[in-house]
Scaffold this motif. Structure first.
Motif, short mmCIF file in Angstrom:
data_model
loop_
_atom_site.label_atom_id
_atom_site.label_comp_id
_atom_site.label_asym_id
_atom_site.label_seq_id
_atom_site.Cartn_x
_atom_site.Cartn_y
_atom_site.Cartn_z
N THR A 43 46.54 45.26 50.00
CA THR A 43 46.51 43.85 49.60
C THR A 43 45.09 43.31 49.74
OG1 THR A 43 47.32 43.33 51.81
CG2 THR A 43 48.91 43.23 50.03
N CYS A 44 44.64 42.68 48.70
CA CYS A 44 43.28 42.14 48.66
C CYS A 44 43.11 41.08 49.75
CB CYS A 44 43.04 41.52 47.28
SG CYS A 44 41.38 40.88 47.08
N THR A 45 41.95 41.10 50.37
CA THR A 45 41.70 40.14 51.46
C THR A 45 41.30 38.76 50.92
OG1 THR A 45 39.41 40.90 51.65
CG2 THR A 45 41.05 41.93 53.10
N HIS A 46 41.23 38.62 49.59
CA HIS A 46 40.93 37.29 49.03
C HIS A 46 42.22 36.47 48.96
CE1 HIS A 46 39.66 34.67 45.40
NE2 HIS A 46 39.18 34.13 46.51
N LEU A 47 43.09 36.79 48.02
CA LEU A 47 44.34 36.04 47.88
C LEU A 47 45.56 36.97 47.85
CD1 LEU A 47 43.22 33.27 45.35
CD2 LEU A 47 43.50 33.07 47.83
N ARG A 48 45.43 38.15 48.42
CA ARG A 48 46.53 39.07 48.66
C ARG A 48 47.16 39.68 47.40
NH1 ARG A 48 47.80 39.87 53.48
NH2 ARG A 48 49.91 40.54 53.04
N VAL A 77 40.29 48.28 43.03
CA VAL A 77 39.88 47.06 42.35
C VAL A 77 41.04 46.06 42.34
CG1 VAL A 77 38.13 48.17 40.93
CG2 VAL A 77 40.48 48.01 40.10
N CYS A 78 40.66 44.82 42.34
CA CYS A 78 41.67 43.76 42.36
C CYS A 78 41.85 43.19 40.95
CB CYS A 78 41.23 42.65 43.33
SG CYS A 78 42.45 41.33 43.42
N PRO A 79 43.08 43.17 40.44
CA PRO A 79 43.32 42.66 39.08
C PRO A 79 43.21 41.14 38.99
CG PRO A 79 45.40 43.22 40.12
CD PRO A 79 44.31 43.62 41.08
N CYS A 80 43.19 40.45 40.11
CA CYS A 80 43.21 38.98 40.08
C CYS A 80 41.83 38.37 39.83
CB CYS A 80 43.81 38.44 41.37
SG CYS A 80 45.54 38.91 41.56
N HIS A 81 40.82 38.77 40.62
CA HIS A 81 39.50 38.16 40.47
C HIS A 81 38.39 39.20 40.51
CE1 HIS A 81 42.16 35.20 42.62
NE2 HIS A 81 41.89 34.55 41.50
N ALA A 82 38.73 40.43 40.17
CA ALA A 82 37.74 41.52 40.05
C ALA A 82 37.05 41.88 41.37
CB ALA A 82 36.72 41.21 38.97
N GLY A 83 37.70 41.67 42.49
CA GLY A 83 37.16 42.16 43.76
C GLY A 83 37.26 43.68 43.76
N ALA A 84 36.38 44.34 44.53
CA ALA A 84 36.42 45.80 44.59
C ALA A 84 36.06 46.26 46.00
CB ALA A 84 35.45 46.38 43.57
N GLY A 103 32.86 41.09 44.08
CA GLY A 103 33.82 40.00 43.98
C GLY A 103 33.96 39.16 45.25
N PRO A 104 34.97 38.29 45.23
CA PRO A 104 35.10 37.28 46.28
C PRO A 104 35.80 37.68 47.58
CG PRO A 104 36.75 36.92 44.58
CD PRO A 104 35.91 38.08 44.12
N PRO A 105 36.37 38.87 47.74
CA PRO A 105 37.08 39.14 49.00
C PRO A 105 36.17 38.92 50.22
CG PRO A 105 37.61 40.84 47.42
CD PRO A 105 36.50 40.02 46.81
#
Ligand code: FES
Length: 157
Positions: free
Chosen positions: A99-104, A117-124, A134-136
């Motif tokens: 789970t992404c540490t930005h918005l899960r 990679v995160c499909p929500c805000h392109a975190g990696a 990205g923003p994580p």
């Protein structure tokens, strides 16, 4: 004569009173002691770390080594903590929280880039779980992983 008999009966009643009081006093103390023991047991079971079978349940089977190709990864959808098992080389296995540490959002494995990679805000995240894009705000957690025979096990913490 009647007064003497009445006095005798009163003496008998007062003699019984302390016995009755003592009995109910003991009963009350016993009930309080049992309640206290029950309460202590509940508190103790809450404080004491899980052992044996409960501790073992934190270890999750994460598939077969033979079915995980080199360079591949598999997502394990555990309800407590989804995680990725990644096999960067023949002898290396990595388990990272999924789970992404930005918005899960649930991360996806990008084999070509060798990162999650995160499909929500392109975190990696790289293979160490560090944020590479990205923003994580935080890295992913690495989970203890090992194999027994062909089976992969990951310890959820
Ligand atoms: S939720 Fe993953 S980058 Fe925003």
């Amino acid at each position: 004569m009647g007064d003497a008999r009445e006095d005798e009966l009163t003496k008998d009643r007062t003699a019984e009173e302390p016995g009755r009081r003592s009995f109910f006093g003991s009963l009350f103390k016993s009930v309080i002691a049992l309640w206290g023991l029950g309460f202590f047991g509940v508190v103790l079971s809450y404080i004491k770390p899980p052992t044996g079978r409960r501790a073992e349940s934190n270890v999750k089977r994460a598939g077969s080594l033979a079915q995980l190709e080199v360079g591949g990864a598999t997502l394990v959808q555990d309800p407590r903590q989804p995680f990725w098992v990644i096999r960067p080389s023949k002898d290396q296995l990595i388990a990272l929280t999924a789970t992404c540490t930005h918005l899960r959002c649930v991360l996806q494995w990008n084999k070509e880039q060798g990162r999650l990679v995160c499909p929500c805000h392109a975190g990696a995240f790289d293979l160490n779980g560090n944020v590479v894009d990205g923003p994580p705000p935080r890295p992913l957690r690495s989970l203890p992983i090992n194999t027994r025979g062909d089976t992969i096990y990951v310890k959820l913490s």
